[in-house]
Design a protein around this motif. Structure first.
Motif, PDB file in Angstrom:
ATOM      1  N   PHE A 104       0.773  -1.527   0.045  1.00  0.00           N
ATOM      2  CA  PHE A 104      -0.161  -0.228  -0.193  1.00  0.00           C
ATOM      3  C   PHE A 104       0.806   0.723   0.142  1.00  0.00           C
ATOM      4  N   TYR A 105       0.190   2.272  -0.385  1.00  0.00           N
ATOM      5  CA  TYR A 105       1.087   3.160  -0.635  1.00  0.00           C
ATOM      6  C   TYR A 105       0.466   5.027   0.550  1.00  0.00           C
ATOM      7  N   PHE A 106       1.366   5.711   0.767  1.00  0.00           N
ATOM      8  CA  PHE A 106       0.707   6.567   1.863  1.00  0.00           C
ATOM      9  C   PHE A 106       1.391   7.925   1.736  1.00  0.00           C
ATOM     10  N   ASN A 107       0.715   8.690   2.012  1.00  0.00           N
ATOM     11  CA  ASN A 107       1.246  10.677   1.296  1.00  0.00           C
ATOM     12  C   ASN A 107       1.914  10.811   3.129  1.00  0.00           C
ATOM     13  N   VAL A 108       2.472  11.161   3.561  1.00  0.00           N
ATOM     14  CA  VAL A 108       3.127  12.382   5.116  1.00  0.00           C
ATOM     15  C   VAL A 108       2.888  13.959   4.324  1.00  0.00           C
ATOM     16  N   LEU A 109       2.619  14.648   5.528  1.00  0.00           N
ATOM     17  CA  LEU A 109       2.444  15.778   5.145  1.00  0.00           C
ATOM     18  C   LEU A 109       3.254  16.546   6.889  1.00  0.00           C
ATOM     19  N   GLN A 110       4.188  17.533   6.461  1.00  0.00           N
ATOM     20  CA  GLN A 110       5.152  17.735   7.729  1.00  0.00           C
ATOM     21  C   GLN A 110       4.432  18.351   8.600  1.00  0.00           C
ATOM     22  N   SER A 111       3.940  18.418   9.886  1.00  0.00           N
ATOM     23  CA  SER A 111       3.387  19.305  10.882  1.00  0.00           C
ATOM     24  C   SER A 111       4.412  19.319  11.481  1.00  0.00           C
ATOM     25  N   LEU A 112       5.447  18.640  12.296  1.00  0.00           N
ATOM     26  CA  LEU A 112       6.809  19.143  13.072  1.00  0.00           C
ATOM     27  C   LEU A 112       7.635  19.775  12.642  1.00  0.00           C
ATOM     28  N   ASN A 113       8.987  20.506  13.601  1.00  0.00           N
ATOM     29  CA  ASN A 113       9.661  21.556  13.206  1.00  0.00           C
ATOM     30  C   ASN A 113      10.299  20.083  12.732  1.00  0.00           C
ATOM     31  N   GLU A 114      11.347  19.814  11.643  1.00  0.00           N
ATOM     32  CA  GLU A 114      12.559  19.404  11.037  1.00  0.00           C
ATOM     33  C   GLU A 114      13.422  18.444  12.734  1.00  0.00           C
ATOM     34  N   THR A 115      13.667  19.653  13.539  1.00  0.00           N
ATOM     35  CA  THR A 115      14.496  19.102  14.755  1.00  0.00           C
ATOM     36  C   THR A 115      13.900  17.960  15.706  1.00  0.00           C
ATOM     37  N   LYS A 116      12.300  17.905  15.642  1.00  0.00           N
ATOM     38  CA  LYS A 116      11.597  17.216  16.464  1.00  0.00           C
ATOM     39  C   LYS A 116      11.273  15.434  15.601  1.00  0.00           C
ATOM     40  N   LEU A 117      11.423  15.340  14.250  1.00  0.00           N
ATOM     41  CA  LEU A 117      12.256  14.579  13.221  1.00  0.00           C
ATOM     42  C   LEU A 117      12.935  13.424  14.448  1.00  0.00           C
ATOM     43  N   ILE A 118      12.961  12.358  13.781  1.00  0.00           N
ATOM     44  CA  ILE A 118      13.763  11.716  14.283  1.00  0.00           C
ATOM     45  C   ILE A 118      14.509  11.408  13.077  1.00  0.00           C
ATOM     46  N   GLN A 119      16.655  11.537  13.690  1.00  0.00           N
ATOM     47  CA  GLN A 119      16.988  11.913  11.966  1.00  0.00           C
ATOM     48  C   GLN A 119      17.995  10.978  11.937  1.00  0.00           C
ATOM     49  N   GLU A 120      17.557  10.604   9.936  1.00  0.00           N
ATOM     50  CA  GLU A 120      19.287   8.894  10.328  1.00  0.00           C
ATOM     51  C   GLU A 120      20.263   9.759  10.350  1.00  0.00           C
ATOM     52  N   ARG A 121      20.593   8.274  10.718  1.00  0.00           N
ATOM     53  CA  ARG A 121      22.229   8.424  10.982  1.00  0.00           C
ATOM     54  C   ARG A 121      22.097   6.366  10.427  1.00  0.00           C
ATOM     55  N   LEU A 122      23.524   6.673   9.094  1.00  0.00           N
ATOM     56  CA  LEU A 122      23.900   4.776   9.184  1.00  0.00           C
ATOM     57  C   LEU A 122      22.507   4.271   8.273  1.00  0.00           C
ATOM     58  N   ASN A 123      21.692   5.530   8.043  1.00  0.00           N
ATOM     59  CA  ASN A 123      20.281   4.263   7.396  1.00  0.00           C
ATOM     60  C   ASN A 123      19.875   3.406   8.628  1.00  0.00           C
ATOM     61  N   TYR A 124      19.825   3.928   9.900  1.00  0.00           N
ATOM     62  CA  TYR A 124      18.968   3.418  11.002  1.00  0.00           C
ATOM     63  C   TYR A 124      18.290   4.263  11.438  1.00  0.00           C
ATOM     64  N   PHE A 125      16.826   3.438  11.944  1.00  0.00           N
ATOM     65  CA  PHE A 125      15.910   4.582  12.489  1.00  0.00           C
ATOM     66  C   PHE A 125      15.294   3.388  13.337  1.00  0.00           C
ATOM     67  N   TYR A 126      14.959   4.117  14.986  1.00  0.00           N
ATOM     68  CA  TYR A 126      14.388   2.964  15.601  1.00  0.00           C
ATOM     69  C   TYR A 126      13.284   4.099  16.957  1.00  0.00           C
ATOM     70  N   ASP A 127      12.818   3.850  17.181  1.00  0.00           N
ATOM     71  CA  ASP A 127      12.146   5.109  18.000  1.00  0.00           C
ATOM     72  C   ASP A 127      11.650   3.906  19.310  1.00  0.00           C
ATOM     73  N   SER A 128      11.944   3.997  20.070  1.00  0.00           N
ATOM     74  CA  SER A 128      11.125   2.674  21.233  1.00  0.00           C
ATOM     75  C   SER A 128       9.571   3.049  21.580  1.00  0.00           C
ATOM     76  N   GLU A 129       9.252   4.270  20.804  1.00  0.00           N
ATOM     77  CA  GLU A 129       7.284   4.063  21.097  1.00  0.00           C
ATOM     78  C   GLU A 129       5.807   3.519  20.500  1.00  0.00           C
ATOM     79  N   ILE A 130       7.130   3.012  19.345  1.00  0.00           N
ATOM     80  CA  ILE A 130       6.714   2.415  17.883  1.00  0.00           C
ATOM     81  C   ILE A 130       6.156   0.733  18.922  1.00  0.00           C
ATOM     82  N   LYS A 131       4.517   0.536  18.290  1.00  0.00           N
ATOM     83  CA  LYS A 131       4.571  -1.000  19.227  1.00  0.00           C
ATOM     84  C   LYS A 131       3.680  -1.741  17.756  1.00  0.00           C
ATOM     85  N   PHE A 132       3.256  -2.478  18.389  1.00  0.00           N
ATOM     86  CA  PHE A 132       2.323  -4.187  17.523  1.00  0.00           C
ATOM     87  C   PHE A 132       2.248  -4.440  18.660  1.00  0.00           C
ATOM     88  N   TYR A 133       0.337  -3.946  18.094  1.00  0.00           N
ATOM     89  CA  TYR A 133      -0.221  -5.062  18.833  1.00  0.00           C
ATOM     90  C   TYR A 133      -1.721  -5.638  18.144  1.00  0.00           C
TER      91      TYR A 133
END
Length: 133
Positions: A104-133
């Protein structure tokens, strides 16, 4: 697949919002240890984030043949404004049972200040708040 942004069904999400991807499945037989993998890519097939419920330490329904799995981003802050596509991988333990490229496809519109976005570092992202349930 259903996409919800702050509880509303949509195909466009806002950074900073609560975003959920709802996946429904039906099995012929119960899985011992279901694993759902999700890879979010840009339209040039560059992988932005790839994770599964093992990465997040979340167990997902293994007691039913029919289930709904929700991938929850309490604060969606991974990606800048543009269109993205998603690959899905679904299996049991180490056995991949189904792969859907560009599911599937989806669109993203940016509403956060860029400094609050998770920054790419060595092409690896991680956000401990992301959950599956």
């Amino acid at each position: 697949v259903e996409i919800l942004c702050d509880g509303k069904l949509t195909n466009t999400v806002l950074t900073g919002s609560k975003v959920e991807f709802k996946f429904k499945y039906k099995l012929k037989e119960k899985f011992i240890e279901p694993v759902l993998g999700v890879v979010i890519k840009d339209l040039d097939d560059v992988e932005i984030i790839g994770l599964n419920n093992r990465n997040t330490g979340d167990k997902i329904g293994n007691d039913k043949n029919e289930e709904e799995i929700i991938l929850s981003f309490p604060v969606f802050r991974l990606i800048k404004s543009k269109k993205y596509k998603v690959d899905l991988y679904f299996g049991d333990q180490e056995d991949n049972r189904d792969t859907i490229i560009d599911a599937f496809y989806f669109n993203v519109l940016q509403s956060l200040n860029e400094t609050k976005l998770i920054q790419e570092r060595l092409n690896y992202f991680y956000d401990s708040e992301i959950k599956f349930y």
